[in-house]
Motif scaffolding. Structure first.
Motif, PDB file in Angstrom:
ATOM      1  N   ASP A   6       0.850  -1.190   0.000  1.00  0.00           N
ATOM      2  CA  ASP A   6       0.000   0.000   0.000  1.00  0.00           C
ATOM      3  C   ASP A   6       0.885   1.239   0.000  1.00  0.00           C
ATOM      4  O   ASP A   6       1.144   1.828   1.052  1.00  0.00           O
ATOM      5  CB  ASP A   6      -0.872  -0.059   1.272  1.00  0.00           C
ATOM      6  CG  ASP A   6      -2.031   0.919   1.242  1.00  0.00           C
ATOM      7  OD1 ASP A   6      -2.538   1.216   0.149  1.00  0.00           O
ATOM      8  OD2 ASP A   6      -2.447   1.369   2.329  1.00  0.00           O
ATOM      9  N   THR A  26      -1.641  -1.201  -4.061  1.00  0.00           N
ATOM     10  CA  THR A  26      -2.755  -0.259  -3.942  1.00  0.00           C
ATOM     11  C   THR A  26      -2.183   1.124  -3.693  1.00  0.00           C
ATOM     12  O   THR A  26      -1.151   1.273  -3.028  1.00  0.00           O
ATOM     13  CB  THR A  26      -3.708  -0.635  -2.781  1.00  0.00           C
ATOM     14  OG1 THR A  26      -2.949  -0.813  -1.584  1.00  0.00           O
ATOM     15  CG2 THR A  26      -4.491  -1.898  -3.084  1.00  0.00           C
ATOM     16  N   THR A  27      -2.864   2.110  -4.233  1.00  0.00           N
ATOM     17  CA  THR A  27      -2.475   3.496  -3.995  1.00  0.00           C
ATOM     18  C   THR A  27      -3.752   4.262  -3.655  1.00  0.00           C
ATOM     19  O   THR A  27      -4.847   3.725  -3.796  1.00  0.00           O
ATOM     20  CB  THR A  27      -1.863   4.133  -5.257  1.00  0.00           C
ATOM     21  OG1 THR A  27      -2.843   4.116  -6.298  1.00  0.00           O
ATOM     22  CG2 THR A  27      -0.619   3.405  -5.720  1.00  0.00           C
ATOM     23  N   ASN A  28      -3.593   5.469  -3.210  1.00  0.00           N
ATOM     24  CA  ASN A  28      -4.744   6.368  -3.050  1.00  0.00           C
ATOM     25  C   ASN A  28      -4.216   7.786  -3.228  1.00  0.00           C
ATOM     26  O   ASN A  28      -2.990   7.985  -3.278  1.00  0.00           O
ATOM     27  CB  ASN A  28      -5.457   6.121  -1.706  1.00  0.00           C
ATOM     28  CG  ASN A  28      -4.571   6.426  -0.502  1.00  0.00           C
ATOM     29  OD1 ASN A  28      -3.829   7.406  -0.498  1.00  0.00           O
ATOM     30  ND2 ASN A  28      -4.652   5.591   0.519  1.00  0.00           N
ATOM     31  N   LEU A  31      -1.507   8.771  -0.747  1.00  0.00           N
ATOM     32  CA  LEU A  31      -0.197   8.124  -0.946  1.00  0.00           C
ATOM     33  C   LEU A  31       0.550   8.758  -2.109  1.00  0.00           C
ATOM     34  O   LEU A  31       1.781   8.891  -2.079  1.00  0.00           O
ATOM     35  CB  LEU A  31      -0.382   6.615  -1.166  1.00  0.00           C
ATOM     36  CG  LEU A  31      -0.896   5.819   0.045  1.00  0.00           C
ATOM     37  CD1 LEU A  31      -1.244   4.389  -0.348  1.00  0.00           C
ATOM     38  CD2 LEU A  31       0.138   5.821   1.171  1.00  0.00           C
ATOM     39  N   LYS A  87     -10.195   2.056  -8.847  1.00  0.00           N
ATOM     40  CA  LYS A  87     -10.590   2.122  -7.431  1.00  0.00           C
ATOM     41  C   LYS A  87     -11.673   3.192  -7.263  1.00  0.00           C
ATOM     42  O   LYS A  87     -11.478   4.354  -7.637  1.00  0.00           O
ATOM     43  CB  LYS A  87      -9.347   2.464  -6.608  1.00  0.00           C
ATOM     44  CG  LYS A  87      -9.449   2.147  -5.144  1.00  0.00           C
ATOM     45  CD  LYS A  87      -8.071   2.323  -4.504  1.00  0.00           C
ATOM     46  CE  LYS A  87      -8.093   2.077  -3.024  1.00  0.00           C
ATOM     47  NZ  LYS A  87      -6.816   2.456  -2.405  1.00  0.00           N
ATOM     48  N   THR A 111     -13.504   1.087  -2.449  1.00  0.00           N
ATOM     49  CA  THR A 111     -12.701   1.491  -1.294  1.00  0.00           C
ATOM     50  C   THR A 111     -13.514   2.274  -0.271  1.00  0.00           C
ATOM     51  O   THR A 111     -14.666   2.637  -0.535  1.00  0.00           O
ATOM     52  CB  THR A 111     -11.488   2.314  -1.787  1.00  0.00           C
ATOM     53  OG1 THR A 111     -10.573   2.495  -0.704  1.00  0.00           O
ATOM     54  CG2 THR A 111     -11.893   3.678  -2.334  1.00  0.00           C
ATOM     55  N   PHE A 133     -11.372  -0.999   5.625  1.00  0.00           N
ATOM     56  CA  PHE A 133     -10.218  -0.320   6.226  1.00  0.00           C
ATOM     57  C   PHE A 133     -10.104  -0.698   7.702  1.00  0.00           C
ATOM     58  O   PHE A 133     -10.710  -0.058   8.560  1.00  0.00           O
ATOM     59  CB  PHE A 133     -10.395   1.201   6.110  1.00  0.00           C
ATOM     60  CG  PHE A 133      -9.987   1.783   4.782  1.00  0.00           C
ATOM     61  CD1 PHE A 133     -10.147   1.080   3.593  1.00  0.00           C
ATOM     62  CD2 PHE A 133      -9.461   3.072   4.712  1.00  0.00           C
ATOM     63  CE1 PHE A 133      -9.778   1.632   2.371  1.00  0.00           C
ATOM     64  CE2 PHE A 133      -9.089   3.633   3.499  1.00  0.00           C
ATOM     65  CZ  PHE A 133      -9.252   2.917   2.325  1.00  0.00           C
ATOM     66  N   ARG A 136      -8.290   2.028  10.254  1.00  0.00           N
ATOM     67  CA  ARG A 136      -9.056   3.238  10.584  1.00  0.00           C
ATOM     68  C   ARG A 136     -10.197   2.924  11.541  1.00  0.00           C
ATOM     69  O   ARG A 136     -10.628   3.805  12.309  1.00  0.00           O
ATOM     70  CB  ARG A 136      -9.573   3.911   9.304  1.00  0.00           C
ATOM     71  CG  ARG A 136      -8.444   4.491   8.488  1.00  0.00           C
ATOM     72  CD  ARG A 136      -8.896   5.400   7.382  1.00  0.00           C
ATOM     73  NE  ARG A 136      -7.779   5.650   6.472  1.00  0.00           N
ATOM     74  CZ  ARG A 136      -7.818   6.490   5.460  1.00  0.00           C
ATOM     75  NH1 ARG A 136      -8.918   7.158   5.198  1.00  0.00           N
ATOM     76  NH2 ARG A 136      -6.754   6.646   4.689  1.00  0.00           N
ATOM     77  N   ALA A 167      -7.646  -3.673   3.957  1.00  0.00           N
ATOM     78  CA  ALA A 167      -6.859  -2.458   3.734  1.00  0.00           C
ATOM     79  C   ALA A 167      -6.664  -1.716   5.050  1.00  0.00           C
ATOM     80  O   ALA A 167      -7.220  -2.106   6.075  1.00  0.00           O
ATOM     81  CB  ALA A 167      -7.572  -1.568   2.722  1.00  0.00           C
ATOM     82  N   SER A 168      -5.840  -0.672   4.962  1.00  0.00           N
ATOM     83  CA  SER A 168      -5.501   0.088   6.163  1.00  0.00           C
ATOM     84  C   SER A 168      -4.868  -0.843   7.200  1.00  0.00           C
ATOM     85  O   SER A 168      -5.069  -0.707   8.404  1.00  0.00           O
ATOM     86  CB  SER A 168      -6.761   0.779   6.720  1.00  0.00           C
ATOM     87  OG  SER A 168      -6.466   1.647   7.758  1.00  0.00           O
ATOM     88  N   ARG A 170      -1.921  -1.896   9.343  1.00  0.00           N
ATOM     89  CA  ARG A 170      -0.904  -1.010   9.914  1.00  0.00           C
ATOM     90  C   ARG A 170       0.317  -1.759  10.429  1.00  0.00           C
ATOM     91  O   ARG A 170       1.374  -1.175  10.609  1.00  0.00           O
ATOM     92  CB  ARG A 170      -1.517  -0.207  11.065  1.00  0.00           C
ATOM     93  CG  ARG A 170      -2.703   0.654  10.656  1.00  0.00           C
ATOM     94  CD  ARG A 170      -2.259   1.983  10.086  1.00  0.00           C
ATOM     95  NE  ARG A 170      -3.372   2.752   9.545  1.00  0.00           N
ATOM     96  CZ  ARG A 170      -4.273   3.393  10.286  1.00  0.00           C
ATOM     97  NH1 ARG A 170      -4.181   3.377  11.601  1.00  0.00           N
ATOM     98  NH2 ARG A 170      -5.248   4.066   9.707  1.00  0.00           N
ATOM     99  N   THR A 187      -3.466  -5.461   2.031  1.00  0.00           N
ATOM    100  CA  THR A 187      -2.557  -4.435   1.534  1.00  0.00           C
ATOM    101  C   THR A 187      -2.038  -3.642   2.714  1.00  0.00           C
ATOM    102  O   THR A 187      -2.795  -3.190   3.563  1.00  0.00           O
ATOM    103  CB  THR A 187      -3.218  -3.514   0.484  1.00  0.00           C
ATOM    104  OG1 THR A 187      -2.188  -2.707  -0.097  1.00  0.00           O
ATOM    105  CG2 THR A 187      -4.319  -2.617   1.050  1.00  0.00           C
TER     106      THR A 187
HETATM  107  C1  E4P Z   1      -6.376   1.158   0.807  1.00  0.00           C
HETATM  108  O1  E4P Z   1      -6.406   0.869  -0.360  1.00  0.00           O
HETATM  109  C2  E4P Z   1      -5.823   2.411   1.318  1.00  0.00           C
HETATM  110  O2  E4P Z   1      -4.866   2.885   0.419  1.00  0.00           O
HETATM  111  C3  E4P Z   1      -5.106   2.260   2.613  1.00  0.00           C
HETATM  112  O3  E4P Z   1      -4.981   0.931   3.008  1.00  0.00           O
HETATM  113  C4  E4P Z   1      -5.446   3.230   3.675  1.00  0.00           C
HETATM  114  O4  E4P Z   1      -4.630   3.013   4.798  1.00  0.00           O
HETATM  115  P1  E4P Z   1      -4.493   4.065   5.976  1.00  0.00           P
HETATM  116  O5  E4P Z   1      -5.736   4.006   6.793  1.00  0.00           O
HETATM  117  O6  E4P Z   1      -3.303   3.603   6.754  1.00  0.00           O
HETATM  118  O7  E4P Z   1      -4.301   5.413   5.346  1.00  0.00           O
END
Ligand code: E4P
Length: 217
Positions: A6, A26-28, A31, A87, A111, A133, A136, A167-168, A170, A187
């Motif tokens: 990620d 994965t990107t957002n 990122l 996404k 997402t 996520f 979060r 996702a998310s 950590r 991810t």
């Molecule tokens: C998922 O695709 C997001 O890019 C990501 O996992 C968000 O993670 P974060 O809550 O650490 O920002």
């Protein structure tokens, strides 16, 4: 379980690819901004650079929030490279766009998913991946892993083919627990992936093996 990284950081993506365990990226928008990648053309070129490093799916997030904007942007992103997955945010128009792309053979990742109901909608719309996520949710004292279990149950009840992309993520224990629950993909950051390598008994054992070898040679 598939391993996605990620990040939009090319050095870290290369590092994970070199390890031989990487299945995708994965990107957002956050990122991308973190890497200083701004402007539509630069962002598109960056996606292409990521696709050149990895062999698997690369999620590229739309910025538009209306159905029309998401279709236009998603089609442009999908045209960049066959590995691109569009996404889309878990909003009403995102669900409609997801259905459009799945009907047209373009892979999607829905997402910002925070409930089993949202994940059910994403699967009904034919999403390739759904991204709950977990970090979060943990951040606000809600059990992120419980959500993964709930979605696993719902998808298994009806044999949905949408893959659960935790996702998310950590840290390393998130990965271990997602694997136990049966997430299809996780991810997370390179540090969480590399954390799986670590055990003090491995280090102590190797040190002893090497010391004993030296004694006899
Ligand atoms: C998922 O695709 C997001 O890019 C990501 O996992 C968000 O993670 P974060 O809550 O650490 O920002």
């Amino acid at each position: 379980m598939k391993f996605f990284i990620d990040t939009a950081n090319l050095t870290q993506i290369r590092e994970a690819q070199t390890l031989g365990i990487l299945d995708g990226v994965t990107t957002n928008p956050s990122l991308m901004a973190k890497e200083g990648i701004t402007g539509t053309e630069n962002i598109k070129n960056h996606y292409k650079a990521i696709c050149d490093i990895v062999e698997g799916d690369v999620s590229a997030e739309v910025i538009g929030t209306t159905y029309e904007e998401m279709i236009k942007e998603g089609e442009e992103l999908a045209a960049l490279h066959p590995q691109i997955v569009v996404k889309l945010p878990m909003i009403k128009d995102g669900v409609k766009a997801c259905k459009y792309f799945s009907d047209n053979g373009i892979k999607t990742n829905v997402t910002l998913v925070f409930s089993a109901g949202q994940a059910l909608l994403a699967a009904k719309a034919g999403a390739t991946y759904v991204s709950p996520f977990i970090g979060r949710l943990d951040d606000i004292s809600t059990d992120g892993l419980h959500l993964i279990s709930e979605i696993r149950k719902v998808y298994d009840n009806y044999n949905f083919q949408t893959e659960i992309l935790a996702a998310s993520v950590r840290h390393t224990m998130h990965i271990n627990n997602c694997a136990k629950i049966g997430a299809d993909v996780m991810t997370g950051p390179l540090s969480a992936i590399e954390g799986l390598l670590k055990h003090p008994l491995t280090d102590i054992g190797l040190e002893k093996f090497l010391a004993d070898y030296k004694k006899g040679n």
